[in-house]
Enzyme design. Sequence first.
Site, PDB file in Angstrom:
ATOM      1  N   SER A 122      -9.150   7.464  -4.002  1.00  0.00           N
ATOM      2  CA  SER A 122     -10.536   7.888  -4.159  1.00  0.00           C
ATOM      3  C   SER A 122     -10.668   9.385  -4.376  1.00  0.00           C
ATOM      4  O   SER A 122     -11.723   9.853  -4.794  1.00  0.00           O
ATOM      5  CB  SER A 122     -11.369   7.464  -2.953  1.00  0.00           C
ATOM      6  N   ASP A 180       1.033   9.360   5.379  1.00  0.00           N
ATOM      7  CA  ASP A 180      -0.268   9.642   4.787  1.00  0.00           C
ATOM      8  C   ASP A 180      -0.591  11.130   4.834  1.00  0.00           C
ATOM      9  O   ASP A 180      -0.624  11.735   5.903  1.00  0.00           O
ATOM     10  CB  ASP A 180      -1.353   8.845   5.516  1.00  0.00           C
ATOM     11  N   ASP A 226       0.864  -1.164   0.000  1.00  0.00           N
ATOM     12  CA  ASP A 226       0.000   0.000   0.000  1.00  0.00           C
ATOM     13  C   ASP A 226       0.908   1.224   0.000  1.00  0.00           C
ATOM     14  O   ASP A 226       2.036   1.165   0.507  1.00  0.00           O
ATOM     15  CB  ASP A 226      -0.883  -0.041   1.249  1.00  0.00           C
ATOM     16  N   ARG A 227       0.438   2.338  -0.544  1.00  0.00           N
ATOM     17  CA  ARG A 227       1.275   3.539  -0.607  1.00  0.00           C
ATOM     18  C   ARG A 227       1.157   4.391   0.649  1.00  0.00           C
ATOM     19  O   ARG A 227       2.101   4.504   1.429  1.00  0.00           O
ATOM     20  CB  ARG A 227       0.894   4.366  -1.849  1.00  0.00           C
ATOM     21  N   ASP A 228      -0.012   5.001   0.849  1.00  0.00           N
ATOM     22  CA  ASP A 228      -0.197   5.999   1.902  1.00  0.00           C
ATOM     23  C   ASP A 228      -0.358   5.347   3.269  1.00  0.00           C
ATOM     24  O   ASP A 228      -1.244   4.531   3.482  1.00  0.00           O
ATOM     25  CB  ASP A 228      -1.418   6.862   1.590  1.00  0.00           C
ATOM     26  N   CYS A 235     -11.870  -3.000  -8.119  1.00  0.00           N
ATOM     27  CA  CYS A 235     -10.447  -2.762  -7.867  1.00  0.00           C
ATOM     28  C   CYS A 235     -10.198  -2.095  -6.518  1.00  0.00           C
ATOM     29  O   CYS A 235      -9.126  -2.253  -5.939  1.00  0.00           O
ATOM     30  CB  CYS A 235      -9.811  -1.958  -8.995  1.00  0.00           C
ATOM     31  N   ASN A 248      -5.386   2.758  -3.332  1.00  0.00           N
ATOM     32  CA  ASN A 248      -6.683   3.396  -3.551  1.00  0.00           C
ATOM     33  C   ASN A 248      -6.450   4.902  -3.618  1.00  0.00           C
ATOM     34  O   ASN A 248      -5.789   5.455  -2.735  1.00  0.00           O
ATOM     35  CB  ASN A 248      -7.638   3.134  -2.391  1.00  0.00           C
TER      36      ASN A 248
END
Length: 188
Positions: A65, A28, A20-22, A107, A63
Amino acid sequence: MRWRTGTDPWPPPVRAVLFDRDGTLVHDVPYNGDPALVRPVDGARQVLDEIRASGTMVGMVTNQSGIGRGLLDANQVRAVNERVNELLGPFDTVQVCPHAPGDGCLCRKPGPGLVLRAAADLGLMPHECAVVGDIGADVDAALAAGARGVLVPTPETRTEEVDAAGTVAEDLWQAVDLALGAPREVTA
């Protein structure tokens, strides 16, 4: 009764670790569209370099969003991902979900889509991948896709997510050890 010989052990070895990135690789910053705000978490570059040196592929599944909510555009997300790549890369695959939570896509984590796309992009089966993230949706996406999931809680991770996670690590180093199923060798 005859037993089949020469079969591979189960579970098979992990050939890719998807992060995961953040909150996992970088601090984050909600709906970040500014590459100048990207700050890697402590030790992230060293962990990723060690994984790469072992011959294991590295990916990022994220994600975003903010795109679906109209708070960011795809170019801003791409610029932030490029900055992450400059600081922590190279990544063998980067998969982004641009949808808002109510869009009903497959996704968006905790759905399996990002993990399945990353595995396919790498030429792997999902069970050859592990996903490392900081929230329950990351682990749930891994499990939904048939991959291994490892949670690395942060102060923002909810207690119920930690309780529900099958595998929890104290930091990225331990997460990778758990994902790969073997402790790394520490040299003095």
